[in-house]
Design a protein around this motif. Structure first.
Motif, PDB file in Angstrom:
ATOM      1  N   UNK A 168       0.820  -1.216   0.000  1.00  0.00           N
ATOM      2  CA  UNK A 168       0.000   0.000   0.000  1.00  0.00           C
ATOM      3  C   UNK A 168       0.853   1.266   0.000  1.00  0.00           C
ATOM      4  N   UNK A 169       2.092   1.156  -0.478  1.00  0.00           N
ATOM      5  CA  UNK A 169       2.954   2.322  -0.621  1.00  0.00           C
ATOM      6  C   UNK A 169       2.692   2.964  -1.987  1.00  0.00           C
ATOM      7  N   UNK A 170       2.460   4.258  -2.002  1.00  0.00           N
ATOM      8  CA  UNK A 170       2.172   4.943  -3.260  1.00  0.00           C
ATOM      9  C   UNK A 170       3.442   5.009  -4.100  1.00  0.00           C
ATOM     10  N   UNK A 171       3.370   4.447  -5.291  1.00  0.00           N
ATOM     11  CA  UNK A 171       4.492   4.463  -6.231  1.00  0.00           C
ATOM     12  C   UNK A 171       4.438   5.721  -7.086  1.00  0.00           C
ATOM     13  N   UNK A 172       3.243   6.091  -7.532  1.00  0.00           N
ATOM     14  CA  UNK A 172       3.116   7.268  -8.376  1.00  0.00           C
ATOM     15  C   UNK A 172       1.669   7.616  -8.653  1.00  0.00           C
ATOM     16  N   UNK A 173       1.480   8.794  -9.201  1.00  0.00           N
ATOM     17  CA  UNK A 173       0.158   9.276  -9.618  1.00  0.00           C
ATOM     18  C   UNK A 173       0.257   9.671 -11.081  1.00  0.00           C
TER      19      UNK A 173
END
Length: 427
Positions: A168-173
């Motif tokens: 659940x770590x944000x890699x990118x948007x």
């Protein structure tokens, strides 16, 4: 059937297939769906970044950087092993369980309307390692109606995808700008129908080969922030001439064009039952994907283009390739914004050049801002981009990664928690 009769029949099929117009009810549905985020249930061609998948994806857009293609090389870098090109986040996705949105909040379908990616903006926060599985939640951020010189009435939609890994770590948007055009008007306008087919002599190809031969991967030769000079040129990269083979290789590398997809045999039949409007008869009366504008020049001509053309996503990958070749193993692309200005047709060559526009320190990151231009063999600008790169510093050490905004990380945790709850109930 005579050749003339067959041609006339094909022409009528094309006219009928390209008559779709934008439905106001779809636009109303879009407006109701603005800012509503939902779990992305799509199963992409690739969901987990295995070493082979990373290598094949990089090779799929022509990138031979050993950081992406050689696991042993990665062990000598700050990353401790192989990593994926950051833009690979665009093609990785495993189904995320989530609550189903009510029909009135799902946005318009725009069936039969031609859509093409006109650009996008990536913001990245962490690398993708072998073994990472990516999930996403997404939604419509904006929709705008406008009049287009090329196609009459058109829509500009900005879609936001938040990519996160199995922790659940944000890699990118990723914010994608997609333009929807009415095919009938596009065909009648014929704005690009007078563009001549390219033709290259052996000496032309020899000159192109010199550009390829001069290209270099920065790799282990670190580019330090202190050494970068504002205004300096970033070199030249070539891509092309574009062939159908290039499109095939890009798909083989992992671009699945989900949720539509490319299917064969019984799977194609099942897909046709699911999304019948996506299939349009070809000149032989065979249902085939509308997506074939990227390899079928006759179909491309039916919507007002002189011949088949590339994917906007492919040019985004080329721009990313240009950036990563220049920056070296120890750097990290924080942001990439690109705009697709003109079509890249079969047979066209694209030349990428860039310059350093600025350098700064922000939140501990040693940043450089660069601008990239993509021009074809006719001298036309077909795409442009600006990007921000975090570089290592002689004084401060390794390039830092940007912090994930707190509200964005909370949204990711909430979505992934719900994913886990629903998985329990379905097991």
């Amino acid at each position: 059937m005579t050749q003339t009769a067959q041609t006339d029949s094909t022409s009528e099929k094309f006219k009928e297939a390209t008559a779709a117009e934008i439905d106001d009810s779809d636009l109303d549905k879009d407006r109701a769906a603005l800012g509503v985020w939902s779990a992305n249930r799509s199963q992409e061609l690739i969901s987990t970044a295995t070493p082979e998948a990373i290598r094949n994806f990089a090779n799929g857009y022509g990138d031979d950087n050993p950081l992406y293609t050689d696991p042993e090389h990665g062990q000598t870098t700050r990353w401790g092993g192989q990593v994926a090109p950051q833009i690979m986040a665009a093609v990785l996705n495993a189904p995320l369980h989530g609550d189903k949105l009510p029909k009135e909040l799902r946005g318009g379908s725009y069936r039969g309307i031609h859509a093409f990616v006109s650009g996008g903006t990536w913001e990245w926060y962490r690398p993708i390692y072998p073994g990472d599985t990516l999930y996403s939640f997404s939604g419509l951020e904006s929709v705008e109606e406008k009049k287009s010189e090329f196609a009459g009435r058109s829509l500009i939609r900005i879609l936001r995808d938040v990519k996160m890994n199995q922790h659940a770590e944000v890699v990118g948007v990723y914010r994608t700008l997609v333009i929807y055009t009415e095919r009938k008007k596009a065909r009648e306008k014929g704005k690009y129908s007078t563009i001549e087919d390219p033709s290259y002599s052996k000496s032309d190809i020899e000159e192109l080969d010199k550009v390829y031969a001069a290209e270099q991967v920065r790799g282990a030769d670190s580019r330090y922030w202190e050494d970068v000079v504002v205004g300096e040129e970033m070199g030249t990269m070539a891509k092309g001439p574009l062939t159908t083979t290039d499109i095939i290789v890009f798909h083989a590398g992992g671009y699945g064009f989900v949720p539509y997809g490319l299917k064969t045999g019984r799977l194609a039949w099942k897909n046709r039952q699911r999304i019948a409007p996506f299939y349009i008869d070809n000149e032989y009366g065979v249902p085939d994907v509308a997506q074939r504008v990227h390899w079928d020049s006759e179909w491309a001509k039916a919507i007002g283009n002189p011949r088949a053309y590339d994917y906007g996503v492919l040019r985004e990958c080329w721009i990313h390739h240009f950036l990563t070749d220049w920056m070296g193993d120890g750097a990290f692309v924080v942001r990439q914004h690109d705009e697709i200005r003109k079509f890249n047709y079969a047979g066209d060559i694209q030349y990428l050049t860039g310059r350093v526009d600025g350098k700064r320190q922000e939140d501990g990151l040693m940043l450089v801002d660069v601008a990239v231009e993509v021009r074809n063999q006719r001298g036309e600008t077909t795409a442009q981009a600006d990007a921000t790169i975090s570089l290592p510093s002689r004084e401060h050490g390794a390039a830092l990664l940007p912090q994930v905004p707190g509200d964005l990380q909370r949204d990711a945790l909430r979505m992934f928690e719900r994913h886990g709850e629903l998985r329990k109930t379905t097991r």
